[in-house]
Write a protein that holds these residues in place. Sequence first.
Motif, mmCIF file in Angstrom:
data_model
loop_
_atom_site.group_PDB
_atom_site.id
_atom_site.type_symbol
_atom_site.label_atom_id
_atom_site.label_comp_id
_atom_site.label_asym_id
_atom_site.label_seq_id
_atom_site.Cartn_x
_atom_site.Cartn_y
_atom_site.Cartn_z
ATOM 1 N N LEU B 206 0.817 -1.213 0.000
ATOM 2 C CA LEU B 206 0.000 0.000 0.000
ATOM 3 C C LEU B 206 0.851 1.262 0.000
ATOM 4 C CD1 LEU B 206 -2.608 1.707 0.687
ATOM 5 C CD2 LEU B 206 -2.304 0.976 3.042
ATOM 6 N N TYR B 236 -7.496 13.679 5.464
ATOM 7 C CA TYR B 236 -8.331 12.586 5.972
ATOM 8 C C TYR B 236 -7.585 11.672 6.940
ATOM 9 C CZ TYR B 236 -11.557 14.000 2.314
ATOM 10 O OH TYR B 236 -12.412 14.726 1.530
ATOM 11 N N GLU B 237 -6.288 11.871 7.045
ATOM 12 C CA GLU B 237 -5.461 11.055 7.939
ATOM 13 C C GLU B 237 -5.567 9.572 7.592
ATOM 14 O OE1 GLU B 237 -7.227 12.480 11.623
ATOM 15 O OE2 GLU B 237 -5.492 13.757 11.961
ATOM 16 N N VAL B 238 -5.463 9.294 6.316
ATOM 17 C CA VAL B 238 -5.506 7.897 5.869
ATOM 18 C C VAL B 238 -4.452 7.667 4.789
ATOM 19 C CG1 VAL B 238 -7.936 7.406 6.343
ATOM 20 C CG2 VAL B 238 -7.296 8.438 4.169
ATOM 21 N N ASP B 239 -4.103 6.396 4.619
ATOM 22 C CA ASP B 239 -3.202 5.992 3.548
ATOM 23 C C ASP B 239 -4.012 5.805 2.272
ATOM 24 O OD1 ASP B 239 -0.931 5.788 5.280
ATOM 25 O OD2 ASP B 239 -1.811 3.941 6.061
ATOM 26 N N VAL B 240 -3.511 6.347 1.192
ATOM 27 C CA VAL B 240 -4.227 6.278 -0.077
ATOM 28 C C VAL B 240 -3.272 5.773 -1.152
ATOM 29 C CG1 VAL B 240 -5.473 7.601 -1.830
ATOM 30 C CG2 VAL B 240 -5.718 8.213 0.580
#
Lengths: 427, 382
Positions: B206, B236-240
């Motif tokens: 990822l 968004y404080e997420v892994d993309v």
Amino acid sequence: MTIEPSCNSNAHLVSRRSMLGNLLAGAAGVGAVGQLVHPAVARELESKQKQVLIFLLNGGLSQFESFDPKPNTDTGGPFRAIQTAVPGTHFCELLPYTATVANKLAVVRSMFAEKVPGSHGGAREYVVTGRPPQQGPYPWMGPVYSKLLADGGDLPGNIHITPSRWGPRQDAAFLGPRHASLVLSGGRVPLNVERPDAFKESSDDARYRLRQLADTKFSQRRRTAHTEAYQSSFDQAVKLIRQKTLFDVTKESVQDQDRYGSHDFGRHCLLARRLLEQGVTCVKVTHNNYDSHMENFNFHLEQLGEFDKPFATLMQDLDDRGMLDNTLVMLITEFGRTPTIQPDNGRDHWPPNWSVVLGGCGIQVGGVLGATNANGTEIADRPVHVGEMFHTYIRAVGLDPTATHSVGGNKVPIGAPERSAVTELLT
Amino acid sequence: MADATESTALPKFIAQPNSADPFATRLVAELKHDRGILACQFDPTNRYLFAGARDYFVHRWDLSQEPVIDPPVDPKKKPKVPPIPVVPADSRIALAAHDSWIGGISLFDDGDRFVSGDFVGRVVIWANRTSTPNAEFAFVAHKGSIRKVSVSPDGKLIATVGNDQAVRIWRADAAGKLHRELLDHDCHVYHVAFHPDGKSLISADLKGRVKHWDVETGKLKREIDASSLYTYSEKYEVDVGGIRGMTFNADGSQLCCAGATGDKGIAHSGNARVLLFDWESGELLKTLRPEQEEICTAWGVKFHSDGFIIGSGGSRTGGFLWFWVPEEEVAFHVIKFKQRAPGFDVDLASDNKTLAVANHDGAVRLYEMSAEKEAEQTEKQA
């Protein structure tokens, strides 16, 4: 719409200020609510006071990947359904810990709303006010609970623990700023609660009393919603300075911190427990990133993977402490997600149906209300409107949603008058 | 901004006689299903095409059956566009042994067997010698989704990767016999591939990290940085993102990783990119991109023996096939699908002219990279 105080009497003001002053004097250096009020009053409060814990899964939780799984259907996604603690009730496999506390929950699988605004904000407002936002603004649940359940004591009545980058919302509407959410962005202690070293506590108190005097004098002739807002802000700031340890989860045991997890949401759930234990009336915890137009399955895997264990741990802890007898728990989201899987492996917004979960006081737990059809494209049984749920949330804590708020001499129904509570959910 | 002069200066791929011609690529048949297709692969003889879909089956189409053109709904009306031949429905068999969607399929070189992995961690090894393939072995290889599987060039080993952050190498001749467990990823592992020499294995995750493993010893040899295909979304404080497609060229001297760059949050893809690496040095040679930026992901990538690179991808705005030469970053040719459906996977048949694309809208589409033969045209016109 802003509140125009219906009562301008000086006595009312003095009375309120006096009460606050007394509390502040008694609260100096004290963290626990039990030490802030007279023991007899505290006992009565303990026996009667209801509390509320709200989880907002922001963005639109997929009902398929949570509480209404449809495995091996054209809409169902890749995940399996798992047995829960309630025989015959299945959740998505992304919620293994929540499944173990299903006997403490009531699941509503047939939520809907009509004419929902396209925006998340509008849809969210519909859910937390029970009314279409076009008719508003109406106060959100947190401020309503703060107004109707909190006793105006030394603790904020309505605290919202959010991910970082969330600012305050104008969620109190005509109930006034005193009941607006105190936002703990990122679950952190509010800014500037530390008194600069140059000031001593005594001088700080003197300054506060001086400001109070000026404030009171000014308000005698020029009291408006704005002066009320300023006064509330100062009052709240003082309360927070006195009680900054209230927000410090590192005061909890290392074991508990481990049980809840080191990530933000784990800390936020532990903070929610701490706040409820200290007597805060309404605590809302927001968990983000369910707006999965793209990569719905990956994002739900990530987000529910973070959500599941702390939520279940908190439910178990509240139960172990006997707090579910007096605490209403709700898990809400602004809408569901489309049955159709979109080209980017996503799901879009789906106001025609989603799931809501309740638990704690006033709720018949261990069951499922409503149903969707085999592949979740339609509600098949017992549709439940968001307005009905708002009535239910109010009724569950022993309040009457058909009663009224008093706004500038006018009476405004607490819940949408054309709706009523879902009796099947209530004890 | 590119002007007309610059545009004409772009390198043009020149097809050799009797070889694949990307400019002549045309849709020749559809293999229809009622669920989105996620993965596809030809068998070595090109008779069969295998696919994983958003259901619990491995699907096998027999391509020896001649595609047919459905009769028009209204025979009096002339269709605006030529109808697409469809491979007969009875040429497809659905093979049941999985408990979730099929994330990866990989055939053994002899075509006699193939392996599939699903989103709940189950691996099935199939025998493909009979008219209906049967499951030889099945075992749980990962806790959580399997994203990809790969068979070693000598057919002795199978590699799997999944959400449990593990890379595992299994003996192909024994059910669930673990050869090596490779643990160094700290997030979901999206892709795996054996190097053509069979001695090295790469896994990709990822966060855009490609790990190079020694197959025999299980030691991590190095890491290749493809992290431009990953973003941590501050908002968004997420892994993309992540590495969605990965492949070596035939001699193993180059490696391609497909995905998307840029932070568009959790609701939209970034911009499609394919990273071309020199295998020996691990150096990034080129970042391949479409001529016109699209908000989409490159999901699949293949090297062609004639020296060009094929990518498939898309988003809800549309699906694409892109063609690059390794020397230039901008695609020299693109095909935009008529249907608004990304191509999740692409495979190249052993004839080196036929492409299969796994589409979101429930079809595998076959494309031929060659001009329609004159005789066929005459026949159709007649």
